[in-house]
Design an enzyme around this catalytic site. Structure first.
Site, mmCIF file in Angstrom:
data_model
loop_
_atom_site.group_PDB
_atom_site.id
_atom_site.type_symbol
_atom_site.label_atom_id
_atom_site.label_comp_id
_atom_site.label_asym_id
_atom_site.label_seq_id
_atom_site.Cartn_x
_atom_site.Cartn_y
_atom_site.Cartn_z
ATOM 1 C CD GLU A 1 -3.081 -1.274 2.099
ATOM 2 O OE1 GLU A 1 -3.839 0.015 2.765
ATOM 3 O OE2 GLU A 1 -1.940 -2.009 3.056
ATOM 4 N NE ARG B 1 3.011 -8.047 10.905
ATOM 5 C CZ ARG B 1 2.700 -7.081 10.989
ATOM 6 N NH1 ARG B 1 1.227 -7.437 9.643
ATOM 7 N NH2 ARG B 1 3.440 -5.752 10.600
ATOM 8 C CE LYS C 1 1.852 0.252 5.069
ATOM 9 N NZ LYS C 1 2.144 0.293 3.802
#
Length: 570
Positions: free
Chosen positions: A42, A276, A286
């Site tokens: 993104e 992750r 983020k």
């Protein structure tokens, strides 16, 4: 990711579980033997080390199995996205050493997604809900209690279609309505409880401008985008496990819309989830990283204390070191907290092979060679990299007046102190053996000058000059060096796992994560180095010139020490 080009049984045993799945799909003839992956960031922030792990997997699988990995920006929220993020993502991927097949955007499919949404409405699979977001959230229920149907759930499809088209007008009010899928409000998977598909946003999109006022949600755009592009393996992290059935459901609807008659599982993106990458003493959110930037708690996304790829690049990390670290920690189905010391060890190991050795003095004190002729200088030969002969040599100027490290001198030294002390000999790196004869102090007892005499027959490389002394010190000529600024970095957070703390993450920042010393000296050869040149300050650590550096004012970032001093401190 362990990838070995040789096709051996050893390779089979070293494959990650993701590669094992891919190999089985190939053996079973799925997708006509085609491998296509994608990396779908993104564009709402800079990439961090966690994204690097995904990049290594997505691009690595495609590369190893002669497939293609495309880059797709999931740009479905114009309120958080811009072209700065797009450009930096492109740069970071290239810097890591990977190459994409094509660049796509979720916005490429806005019309297809819109048409699909209209089909869902017309076939009773979606409706317009005019409740507030808070009301919708309350009606979702809990993992153990079914949700409550929206009062708008059974409105006529014609009315929902009219309102849906109204959502995509400049007059539509943000938050006044959303499009929801009509699925199953009692499903134990809460993602099936009539998820939101579209919402109204009037902020111009970085690619489509003001063409759209209603935008698809990530969960609605993501799986379909994979399908539109022909992705065979949709590799992602573990938090998307409960999303997988929803993506499959939407693809079932899409296949029905398209009238596809082949088996429902043919040419469907296969989602595979891995753990992750989490690091101690940092955060990977983020949202939190953006807050650090916007609130001025760091100098920017590329602050060398940040876990961003651009921050690590600025600090002096090598892409090879990062990839080696990711290869070592591997891919599993279980989340873990990786010690940042493992990352630093991988960087240290790689930089040892590629760094140019130079001399720098960070805590200087004057060293005067009293029997060396005034005004005389010599050019000493210094090996650039003992690990790679091809890197060659450079020269460093020797003179009567030098700078040395203050910690390398002790007036009253213990027996096993093998650095400079009165009456004992040490070698000056690439130069002569010297014997300390004393020192000078100021009125407060601080040492301001150290004196020594050199042995003219002991020059490095001179025949017969190889007699042994127990200590070797680095130095720079006081009249042939540059004063430099050196920035030394510590852990960004003061606790091991700030993400698990109940305290606000801002309260856990390490106040001593950056120290700046402007009174350091580097040899002339080092002062000419630019960002991207890997350096080892001999006996100190690995460094890189900062983008702020100029020939008049050299600035260096400490990448990592020669040893894991942090582990010793704990």
């Amino acid at each position: 990711m362990a990838i070995n080009e040789e096709s051996t049984s050893t390779e089979k045993r070293s494959l990650s579980f993701v590669e094992q799945i891919v190999e089985k799909d190939l053996a079973d003839g799925k997708n006509a033997g085609r491998i296509q992956t994608r990396f779908p960031p993104e564009p709402n922030g800079y990439l961090h080390i966690g994204h690097a792990k995904a990049i290594c997997m997505d691009f690595g699988v495609a590369e190893h199995y002669n497939g293609v990995c495309n880059l797709r920006f999931d740009d479905t929220n114009p309120s958080k996205e811009n072209n700065e993020y797009v450009e930096n993502i492109l740069n970071d991927i290239k810097w890591l050493g990977f190459h994409w097949g094509n660049v796509y955007y979720a916005s490429d499919y806005f019309q297809q997604l819109w048409d699909f949404a209209e089909w869902l409405i017309e076939h009773g699979h979606a409706y317009i809900d005019e409740q507030t977001s808070e009301e919708i959230a309350r009606q979702k229920g809990t993992p153990t209690e079914a949700g409550t149907p929206s009062p708008f759930r059974d409105r006529p499809w014609e009315e929902s279609l009219r309102l849906f088209r109204q959502m995509n007008t400049a007059e539509a009010v943000e938050g006044s309505m959303v499009l929801r899928a009509r699925l199953d409000m009692s499903n134990p998977n809460m993602h099936f409880r009539d998820p939101i598909l579209y919402r109204i946003i009037h902020i111009p999109h970085h690619r489509t401008g003001t063409k759209w006022h209603a935008y698809p949600m990530y969960d609605f755009a993501h799986g379909q985008s994979d399908y539109f592009e022909g992705v065979t393996h949709s590799i992602c992290t573990l938090e998307f496990v409960p999303h997988r059935p929803l993506y499959d459901k939407f693809i079932d609807f899409l296949k029905e819309k398209n009238g596809e008659t082949e088996h429902i599982d043919d040419f469907r993106p296969r989602q595979i989830e891995f753990n992750r990458l989490n690091l101690t003493y940092t955060v990977m959110s983020k949202r939190k990283l953006l807050a650090l930037v916007t609130e001025g708690r760091v100098s920017g996304w590329d602050d060398p204390r940040m876990p961003t790829i651009s921050g690590m690049r600025r600090r002096g990390y090598s892409p090879e070191g990062i990839r080696n670290f990711i290869d070592k920690i591997g891919y599993t189905k279980f989340d873990a907290l990786n010690d940042v010391g493992l990352l630093e060890a991988a960087i240290r190991e790689d930089l040892n092979q590629r760094s140019i050795r130079v001399s720098a003095v960070l805590n200087p004190v004057k060293l005067i060679i009293t029997n060396y002729p005034e005004g005389q200088t010599e050019e000493m030969t210094a090996i650039n990299n003992p690990e790679n002969e091809a890197d060659g040599t450079h020269t460093i100027t020797f003179s009567r007046n030098l700078w040395m490290e203050r910690d390398d001198f002790m007036e009253d030294a213990p027996k096993k102190f093998f650095r400079m002390t009165p009456g004992k000999e040490v070698r000056l790196k690439n130069a002569y053996i010297v014997k300390c004869t004393g020192c000078k102090k100021d009125d407060d007892g601080n040492i301001v000058e150290i004196y020594a005499e050199y042995d003219p027959e002991s020059k490095s490389g001179m025949e017969g000059a190889n007699r042994k002394v127990k200590g070797t010190l680095h130095w720079v000529s006081a009249d042939h060096c540059h004063q430099a600024e050196v920035r030394v970095y510590d852990r960004l957070f003061s606790v091991e796992n700030p993400g698990a703390s109940e305290q606000d993450f801002r309260e856990l920042l390490n106040p001593d994560s950056l120290s700046v010393d402007t009174c350091c000296y580097v040899e002339e050869y080092a002062a000419a180095m630019r960002p991207g040149d890997y350096l080892q300050f001999q006996r100190i650590g690995y460094f890189m010139a900062d983008p702020d550096s100029t020939p008049e004012h050299p600035v260096f970032n400490k990448t990592v020490g020669l040893k894991d001093t942090w582990a010793k401190m704990k």
